[in-house]
Design a protein around this motif. Structure first.
Motif, short mmCIF file in Angstrom:
data_model
loop_
_atom_site.label_atom_id
_atom_site.label_comp_id
_atom_site.label_asym_id
_atom_site.label_seq_id
_atom_site.Cartn_x
_atom_site.Cartn_y
_atom_site.Cartn_z
N VAL A 38 -8.99 13.97 0.11
CA VAL A 38 -8.75 15.47 -0.38
C VAL A 38 -10.69 15.58 -0.71
O VAL A 38 -10.62 14.31 -2.11
CB VAL A 38 -7.84 14.97 -1.30
N ILE A 39 -10.93 16.48 -0.75
CA ILE A 39 -12.20 15.91 -1.72
C ILE A 39 -12.73 16.97 -2.44
O ILE A 39 -12.63 18.48 -1.39
CB ILE A 39 -14.07 16.05 -0.66
N GLY A 40 -13.16 16.90 -3.26
CA GLY A 40 -12.91 18.65 -4.46
C GLY A 40 -14.40 18.71 -4.38
O GLY A 40 -15.34 18.08 -3.82
N VAL A 82 -10.40 11.51 -2.53
CA VAL A 82 -8.90 10.53 -2.91
C VAL A 82 -8.49 10.82 -1.47
O VAL A 82 -7.62 12.03 -1.10
CB VAL A 82 -8.45 11.39 -4.01
N ARG A 83 -7.79 9.63 -1.59
CA ARG A 83 -6.65 9.79 -0.18
C ARG A 83 -5.57 10.72 -0.97
O ARG A 83 -4.78 11.12 -1.81
CB ARG A 83 -6.03 8.36 -0.15
N LEU A 84 -5.17 11.42 0.15
CA LEU A 84 -3.97 12.34 -0.04
C LEU A 84 -2.60 11.54 -0.64
O LEU A 84 -2.37 12.42 -1.42
CB LEU A 84 -3.20 13.20 1.02
N GLY A 85 -2.32 10.90 0.21
CA GLY A 85 -1.44 9.77 -0.12
C GLY A 85 -1.56 9.38 -1.93
O GLY A 85 0.01 9.46 -1.98
N ASP A 86 -2.35 8.88 -2.31
CA ASP A 86 -2.91 8.19 -3.57
C ASP A 86 -3.03 9.91 -4.34
O ASP A 86 -1.86 9.20 -5.97
CB ASP A 86 -4.21 7.84 -3.74
N LEU A 87 -3.11 10.76 -3.93
CA LEU A 87 -2.78 11.89 -5.12
C LEU A 87 -1.51 12.23 -5.42
O LEU A 87 -1.03 12.36 -6.42
CB LEU A 87 -3.82 13.33 -4.62
N TRP A 88 -0.90 12.26 -4.00
CA TRP A 88 0.49 12.48 -4.06
C TRP A 88 1.39 12.04 -4.86
O TRP A 88 2.41 11.88 -5.74
CB TRP A 88 0.73 13.05 -3.28
N GLY A 89 1.15 10.51 -4.86
CA GLY A 89 1.84 8.87 -5.06
C GLY A 89 2.94 8.84 -4.39
O GLY A 89 3.52 9.57 -3.66
N ALA A 90 4.02 7.48 -4.18
CA ALA A 90 4.62 7.53 -3.56
C ALA A 90 6.37 7.75 -4.93
O ALA A 90 5.46 7.58 -6.16
CB ALA A 90 4.41 5.89 -3.44
#
Length: 117
Positions: A38-40, A82-90
């Protein structure tokens, strides 16, 4: 006129101008790795050396679409990549739904419209 001298094989710099919207990027490397980023929105220009990527797909979101699509306010991604997975989180148990390859673990996205059931 300005002349820029580069060494043989050197890639020209990439210029990223300010942009009001958010982008989703899917890219692969020559080593076979892939990222969903994701690029803001960018508030100022930036300059980077280009990368040798065999495949890169950019989806630009309209301003205002970040929260409904990604579930986070745009303020969390302004001037960030930001990596999308990091943004949403596990989840707390370490389960990452984006990388779960077990059968039956992916469910369709449900969208509701105001006034619909």
């Amino acid at each position: 006129m300005t002349t820029i001298m580069r060494a043989a094989g050197e890639r020209p710099p990439l210029v990223h101008l300010p942009v009001p919207g958010t982008s989703l990027i899917f890219r692969t490397t020559r080593a076979g790795h892939s990222d969903l980023l994701v690029i803001g929105p960018r508030t100022r220009a930036s300059y980077h050396v280009g990368k040798d990527l065999p495949f890169c797909l950019r989806l630009r979101l309209r301003p205002g679409a970040t929260r409904p699509l990604l579930g986070v306010p745009v303020s969390e991604v302004v001037d960030r990549v930001v990596r999308l997975g990091d943004l949403w989180g596990a989840s707390r148990d370490g389960h990452d739904p984006l990388h779960d390859t077990r059968p039956g673990t992916h469910q369709g996205v449900r969208r509701s419209r105001p006034g619909s059931q």
